[in-house]
Design a protein around this motif. Structure first.
Motif, PDB file in Angstrom:
ATOM      1  N   ARG A  20       0.845  -1.172   0.000  1.00 16.44           N
ATOM      2  CA  ARG A  20       0.000   0.000   0.000  1.00 16.44           C
ATOM      3  C   ARG A  20       0.887   1.230   0.000  1.00 16.44           C
ATOM      4  NH1 ARG A  20      -2.171   2.578   3.999  1.00 16.44           N
ATOM      5  NH2 ARG A  20      -1.300   1.154   5.530  1.00 16.44           N
ATOM      6  N   LYS A  21       0.499   2.216  -0.817  1.00 19.16           N
ATOM      7  CA  LYS A  21       1.271   3.455  -0.875  1.00 19.16           C
ATOM      8  C   LYS A  21       1.368   4.058   0.521  1.00 19.16           C
ATOM      9  CE  LYS A  21      -0.414   7.179  -2.868  1.00 19.16           C
ATOM     10  NZ  LYS A  21      -0.969   8.033  -3.910  1.00 19.16           N
ATOM     11  N   GLY A  22       2.570   4.444   0.888  1.00 12.20           N
ATOM     12  CA  GLY A  22       2.735   5.083   2.192  1.00 12.20           C
ATOM     13  C   GLY A  22       2.941   4.102   3.334  1.00 12.20           C
ATOM     14  N   SER A  23       2.951   2.798   3.044  1.00 14.13           N
ATOM     15  CA  SER A  23       3.190   1.867   4.151  1.00 14.13           C
ATOM     16  C   SER A  23       4.633   1.359   4.085  1.00 14.13           C
ATOM     17  CB  SER A  23       2.209   0.702   4.093  1.00 14.13           C
ATOM     18  OG  SER A  23       2.464  -0.063   2.945  1.00 14.13           O
ATOM     19  N   GLU A  24       5.163   1.026   5.241  1.00 15.50           N
ATOM     20  CA  GLU A  24       6.560   0.589   5.279  1.00 15.50           C
ATOM     21  C   GLU A  24       6.674  -0.895   4.952  1.00 15.50           C
ATOM     22  OE1 GLU A  24       7.187   1.849   9.213  1.00 15.50           O
ATOM     23  OE2 GLU A  24       7.424   3.940   8.625  1.00 15.50           O
ATOM     24  N   LEU A  25       7.866  -1.277   4.514  1.00 12.90           N
ATOM     25  CA  LEU A  25       8.097  -2.690   4.217  1.00 12.90           C
ATOM     26  C   LEU A  25       8.824  -3.340   5.390  1.00 12.90           C
ATOM     27  CD1 LEU A  25       9.584  -2.389   0.621  1.00 12.90           C
ATOM     28  CD2 LEU A  25       7.302  -3.182   1.233  1.00 12.90           C
TER      29      LEU A  25
END
Ligand SMILES: O=C(O)CCC(=O)C(=O)O
Ligand SMILES: [Fe+2]
Length: 403
Positions: free
Chosen positions: A18-23
């Protein structure tokens, strides 16, 4: 306005999230540079090796004129009724022409600077088993590891890093990292972070004044003052047996508002100016300050976020402390009206900072400028944005920063 869909850009090379979420990331401590060096390696492993054309020796000009140096600005007279404006002008010009400058007589305690560098030394001197306790867990960069630990197959930089929030208290108490060893770490680095935050405010206020605006103008664009913070990276560049084959940190620009760097007296940092890599002298009592992408966007490119890199050395290693001054996570950054005119309309589209920075952290450092993803496409009339030739679009194009 062009809509940026980050799933279609260079960020797409990271696993889809998801855009804006960290990996999630997992740090293999046996691959940390310090570990390799302490094992006594004599040849650089292949994942660090630069292609010939990107090595420091093939990209550096031998005879850069001695006068071609980033400005060193004496801050002592910033508040002087007669001379303050001169200092403001020097800071503003440096940010327009170089995007970089050093400050001396900045009012920051020399003892605190030494204390912070000592904490940096003590942290990296901990046994690997202890450093491992602080390993990065996500692509946010908080913890021990390296930037882009998320990405396999990308050239690796010759640096190990510990990232954490050093200011403000709000951020410190919520971060998933508490360095408890060495014992003095948290106390020293909190004090240091608070002072860095003050210095960032002073510089931002000077820049606002330079642009003919109220001293709080730029700060106000970052969201609520007490929610802007400082992310600190302690960097260790261990001695390298073949320094010309690697890069300490490859060429990049910072995603911050401003970055304030403390060097340990060892050279290595270089800035790209008019196509030349210009070394920045290592003055231990000075801070190196550079404009980050957020100010480039807010100021509609009046103040430049300039590409820089760190070269490795074979001496006794280099340590530095990078302090990234960041806006409130929720702030939507866009060119401020006071920097836009009819003939110089907004060159960037608005972007929420949290999305900018989380995606920025997932993209490997390289030739592409992340900030370019948010550019408003050039229009025929009245747009001052210098479009680079087809084929270099989106790549580092030094001329763009020298006009
Ligand atoms: O080590 C340095 O001097 C600067 C490092 C840097 O450019 C960064 O952390 O973004
Ligand atoms: Fe940087």
């Amino acid at each position: 306005m062009r809509k940026v869909d980050m799933t279609e850009t260079s960020a797409s090379r990271a696993p889809v999230t998801r855009k804006g979420s960290e990996l999630p990331v997992s740090v293999d401590t046996t691959k940390m540079v310090q570990f390799l060096v302490e094992k006594g390696l004599t040849e650089v492993p292949p994942e660090f090796l630069l292609p010939k054309n990107l090595r420091p020796s093939s990209t550096r000009m031998k005879n850069i004129p001695r006068t071609f140096q980033i400005p060193v600005i004496d801050m002592a007279k910033l508040n002087h009724p007669d001379f303050g404006e001169n200092v403001v002008r020097e800071i503003g010009r440096a940010c327009e022409e170089w995007g970089f400058f050093q400050v001396i007589n900045h009012g920051f305690s020399a003892e605190l600077m030494q204390g912070a560098m000592q904490m940096c030394g003590e942290f990296f001197a901990l046994p690997m088993e202890e450093k491992k306790l602080y390993s990065m867990k996500t692509s946010s960069g908080i913890g021990y590891g390296r930037r882009m630990a998320v990405k396999e197959g990308v050239r690796v930089d010759w640096v190990d890093r510990l990232g954490f929030w050093s200011a403000s208290e709000e951020h410190r108490k919520r971060q998933p990292l508490d360095v408890i060893c060495p014992a003095a770490f948290n106390a020293t680095m909190s004090q240091y972070g608070d002072e860095i935050l003050k210095l960032a405010h002073v510089i931002l206020s000077a820049l606002s004044r330079h642009a003919g605006l109220d001293g709080n103008y730029l700060l106000d664009r970052l969201g609520e003052t007490n929610t802007a913070g400082v992310r600190t990276g302690m960097n260790y560049y261990p001695p390298c047996p073949q320094p010309d084959l690697v890069m300490g940190i490859g060429q990049h620009a910072d995603g911050s508002v401003l970055t304030i760097v403390q060097q340990d007296g060892t050279p290595g940092l270089e800035v790209l100016k008019d196509g030349l890599w210009v070394p920045i002298p290592a003055i231990p009592e000075a801070f190196v300050i550079n404009v980050g992408d957020q100010i480039q966007m807010i100021s509609n490119e009046r103040y430049k976020s300039v590409v820089h890199r760190v070269v490795a050395g074979n001496g006794s290693g280099r340590k530095s402390i990078s302090n990234f001054f960041l806006p409130n996570w929720e702030t939507v950054v866009s060119p401020a009206p006071r920097f836009c005119t009819r003939s110089n309309p907004a060159r960037y589209q608005p972007v929420k900072f949290s999305e900018y920075i989380t995606e920025f952290m997932k993209v490997p450092l390289g030739e592409e400028r992340f900030v370019d993803l948010f550019k408003v496409p050039a229009r025929n009339e009245g747009n001052q944005y210098l479009i680079s030739a087809e084929g270099t679009k989106g790549k580092i194009c030094p001329q763009r920063f020298s006009d």
